[in-house]
Motif scaffolding. Structure first.
Motif, PDB file in Angstrom:
ATOM      1  N   LEU A 125       0.635  -1.037  -0.041  1.00 59.34           N
ATOM      2  CA  LEU A 125      -0.105   0.152  -0.059  1.00 59.34           C
ATOM      3  C   LEU A 125       0.868   1.187   0.052  1.00 59.34           C
ATOM      4  O   LEU A 125       0.561   2.228  -0.670  1.00 59.34           O
ATOM      5  N   GLY A 126       2.029   1.341   0.926  1.00 56.32           N
ATOM      6  CA  GLY A 126       2.798   2.221   0.927  1.00 56.32           C
ATOM      7  C   GLY A 126       3.727   2.539  -0.592  1.00 56.32           C
ATOM      8  O   GLY A 126       3.762   3.802  -0.920  1.00 56.32           O
ATOM      9  N   MET A 127       3.965   1.369  -1.118  1.00 54.95           N
ATOM     10  CA  MET A 127       4.603   1.625  -2.563  1.00 54.95           C
ATOM     11  C   MET A 127       3.749   2.282  -3.366  1.00 54.95           C
ATOM     12  O   MET A 127       4.016   2.662  -4.598  1.00 54.95           O
ATOM     13  N   GLN A 128       2.477   1.718  -3.598  1.00 55.72           N
ATOM     14  CA  GLN A 128       1.440   2.189  -4.398  1.00 55.72           C
ATOM     15  C   GLN A 128       1.259   3.786  -4.392  1.00 55.72           C
ATOM     16  O   GLN A 128       1.265   4.541  -5.529  1.00 55.72           O
ATOM     17  N   THR A 129       1.405   4.452  -3.207  1.00 55.66           N
ATOM     18  CA  THR A 129       1.350   5.588  -2.931  1.00 55.66           C
ATOM     19  C   THR A 129       2.508   6.328  -3.612  1.00 55.66           C
ATOM     20  O   THR A 129       2.216   7.452  -4.223  1.00 55.66           O
ATOM     21  N   TRP A 130       3.678   5.889  -3.645  1.00 59.07           N
ATOM     22  CA  TRP A 130       4.657   6.489  -4.147  1.00 59.07           C
ATOM     23  C   TRP A 130       5.062   5.923  -5.549  1.00 59.07           C
ATOM     24  O   TRP A 130       6.145   6.129  -6.012  1.00 59.07           O
ATOM     25  N   ARG A 131       4.146   5.065  -6.287  1.00 62.96           N
ATOM     26  CA  ARG A 131       4.685   4.593  -7.384  1.00 62.96           C
ATOM     27  C   ARG A 131       5.798   3.578  -7.548  1.00 62.96           C
ATOM     28  O   ARG A 131       6.767   3.599  -8.490  1.00 62.96           O
ATOM     29  N   LEU A 132       6.000   2.969  -6.539  1.00 65.11           N
ATOM     30  CA  LEU A 132       7.350   1.925  -6.333  1.00 65.11           C
ATOM     31  C   LEU A 132       6.897   0.588  -6.580  1.00 65.11           C
ATOM     32  O   LEU A 132       5.715   0.204  -6.365  1.00 65.11           O
ATOM     33  N   LYS A 133       7.795  -0.247  -7.386  1.00 66.00           N
ATOM     34  CA  LYS A 133       7.436  -1.738  -7.561  1.00 66.00           C
ATOM     35  C   LYS A 133       8.595  -2.558  -7.684  1.00 66.00           C
ATOM     36  O   LYS A 133       9.618  -2.120  -8.043  1.00 66.00           O
ATOM     37  N   THR A 134       8.305  -3.608  -6.843  1.00 68.47           N
ATOM     38  CA  THR A 134       9.557  -4.495  -6.695  1.00 68.47           C
ATOM     39  C   THR A 134       9.300  -5.768  -7.543  1.00 68.47           C
ATOM     40  O   THR A 134       8.367  -6.320  -7.566  1.00 68.47           O
ATOM     41  N   VAL A 135      10.444  -5.801  -8.264  1.00 67.29           N
ATOM     42  CA  VAL A 135      10.533  -6.984  -9.285  1.00 67.29           C
ATOM     43  C   VAL A 135      11.684  -7.817  -9.326  1.00 67.29           C
ATOM     44  O   VAL A 135      12.568  -7.393  -8.513  1.00 67.29           O
ATOM     45  N   ASN A 136      11.859  -8.851  -9.845  1.00 68.60           N
ATOM     46  CA  ASN A 136      13.326  -9.586  -9.763  1.00 68.60           C
ATOM     47  C   ASN A 136      14.142  -9.087 -10.870  1.00 68.60           C
ATOM     48  O   ASN A 136      13.642  -8.197 -11.650  1.00 68.60           O
ATOM     49  N   ASN A 137      15.365  -9.636 -11.148  1.00 63.06           N
ATOM     50  CA  ASN A 137      16.214  -8.999 -12.052  1.00 63.06           C
ATOM     51  C   ASN A 137      15.643  -9.161 -13.657  1.00 63.06           C
ATOM     52  O   ASN A 137      16.174  -8.364 -14.588  1.00 63.06           O
ATOM     53  N   ALA A 138      14.605 -10.038 -13.782  1.00 64.11           N
ATOM     54  CA  ALA A 138      14.099 -10.439 -15.166  1.00 64.11           C
ATOM     55  C   ALA A 138      12.859  -9.465 -15.424  1.00 64.11           C
ATOM     56  O   ALA A 138      12.230  -9.402 -16.528  1.00 64.11           O
ATOM     57  N   GLY A 139      12.449  -8.820 -14.325  1.00 62.54           N
ATOM     58  CA  GLY A 139      11.366  -7.996 -14.625  1.00 62.54           C
ATOM     59  C   GLY A 139      10.087  -8.448 -14.244  1.00 62.54           C
ATOM     60  O   GLY A 139       9.080  -7.990 -14.428  1.00 62.54           O
ATOM     61  N   HIS A 140       9.984  -9.757 -13.546  1.00 63.68           N
ATOM     62  CA  HIS A 140       8.843 -10.566 -13.256  1.00 63.68           C
ATOM     63  C   HIS A 140       8.662 -10.516 -11.741  1.00 63.68           C
ATOM     64  O   HIS A 140       9.434  -9.818 -10.921  1.00 63.68           O
ATOM     65  N   LEU A 151       7.887 -11.344  -7.894  1.00 65.18           N
ATOM     66  CA  LEU A 151       8.751 -12.170  -6.979  1.00 65.18           C
ATOM     67  C   LEU A 151       7.571 -13.524  -6.668  1.00 65.18           C
ATOM     68  O   LEU A 151       6.659 -13.267  -6.673  1.00 65.18           O
ATOM     69  N   THR A 152       8.414 -14.662  -6.570  1.00 66.72           N
ATOM     70  CA  THR A 152       7.737 -15.584  -6.112  1.00 66.72           C
ATOM     71  C   THR A 152       7.960 -15.546  -4.496  1.00 66.72           C
ATOM     72  O   THR A 152       8.534 -14.722  -3.992  1.00 66.72           O
ATOM     73  N   TRP A 153       7.066 -16.549  -3.868  1.00 65.81           N
ATOM     74  CA  TRP A 153       7.134 -16.537  -2.369  1.00 65.81           C
ATOM     75  C   TRP A 153       8.636 -16.789  -1.862  1.00 65.81           C
ATOM     76  O   TRP A 153       9.219 -16.218  -1.086  1.00 65.81           O
ATOM     77  N   GLY A 154       9.402 -17.777  -2.578  1.00 65.05           N
ATOM     78  CA  GLY A 154      10.806 -18.028  -2.249  1.00 65.05           C
ATOM     79  C   GLY A 154      11.763 -16.641  -2.384  1.00 65.05           C
ATOM     80  O   GLY A 154      12.542 -16.345  -1.332  1.00 65.05           O
ATOM     81  N   GLN A 155      11.438 -16.108  -3.499  1.00 60.65           N
ATOM     82  CA  GLN A 155      12.454 -14.709  -3.660  1.00 60.65           C
ATOM     83  C   GLN A 155      11.999 -13.711  -2.665  1.00 60.65           C
ATOM     84  O   GLN A 155      12.966 -12.800  -2.306  1.00 60.65           O
ATOM     85  N   SER A 156      10.502 -13.708  -2.424  1.00 60.55           N
ATOM     86  CA  SER A 156      10.044 -12.839  -1.235  1.00 60.55           C
ATOM     87  C   SER A 156      10.838 -12.919  -0.094  1.00 60.55           C
ATOM     88  O   SER A 156      11.140 -12.180   0.747  1.00 60.55           O
TER      89      SER A 156
END
Length: 225
Positions: free
Chosen positions: A112-127, A129-134
């Motif tokens: 929710l906080g990231m949506q406010t500031w237009r942040l997005k977390t992805v892996n190095n391939a741009g996909h 995250l899986t549960w393991g990566q999270s």
């Protein structure tokens, strides 16, 4: 004025009228700045504290009923057993934290906080995250606060020093961005993931969107033609 000059003038005017509109410049995602990421964490921290308080209250009530005898006077107050705090409450708090970030990162890459500031977390391939990566990213983000907390406990040993040291370790994760050439945080490098600042999206107004939904497709195509 000669005929050739007048024809050229008319032609230039007609070209100006029928020339296609200049295409807007499309912004691309960039690596998020540390200050923006810290502000987003503060936003999320309020919700996380509320969740941890709720989980802690429920576990305290359950632990009191299962492990202790209830009394009627303040002198009869007891603390929960150490084994219950270490092996039940602490893992529950960790699972709450992992579940909070994991669910949001898995669904859209944004809390929710990231949506406010237009942040997005992805892996190095741009996909997403899986549960393991999270889980790996959360562990990576907890490494420096843990090390700083251990150093603080060795220096002073009080809870205030321990919490202050752990907080400095959290800040160090993002101060590291200033010394990294790409602007990556510690958890970015250790978990092979990245937090991006997404471009602004132009949304149509509520009334216009409502009209476009009610208007049939054929009429919309005719209007575009």
């Amino acid at each position: 004025m000669s005929k050739s000059t007048s024809k050229a003038t008319v032609k230039s005017k007609s070209q100006r009228k029928h020339s296609p509109q200049q295409m807007p410049v499309v912004e691309e995602p960039v690596i998020a700045k540390p200050t923006t990421r810290i502000v987003a964490i503060i936003y999320d921290g309020m919700l996380i504290l509320a969740l941890l308080f709720l989980v802690g209250t429920m576990l305290t009530v359950i632990g009191t009923l299962l492990t202790m005898e209830t009394g009627t006077e303040s002198s009869q107050a007891q603390s929960l057993p150490t084994w219950y705090q270490n092996f039940v409450m602490t893992p529950s708090f960790i699972l709450t934290l992992v579940g909070f970030y994991g669910i949001f990162w898995r669904r859209g890459g944004q809390t929710l906080g990231m949506q406010t500031w237009r942040l997005k977390t992805v892996n190095n391939a741009g996909h997403l995250l899986t549960w393991g990566q999270s889980f790996k990213r959360i562990l990576a983000a907890s490494l420096m606060p843990l090390l700083f907390g251990i150093i603080g406990s060795l220096i002073g040993g009080s809870r205030a020093i321990l919490l202050t040291s752990a907080f400095l370790g959290l800040i160090f994760n993002y101060v590291f961005c200033l010394f990294n050439r790409r602007g990556l945080a510690v958890q970015d490098m250790l978990s092979n993931s990245i937090t991006l600042k997404m471009p602004k999206q132009q949304h149509e107004g509520l009334w216009r969107g409502f009209k476009n939904r009610k208007q049939p497709k054929s009429s919309q195509e005719n209007a575009q033609k």
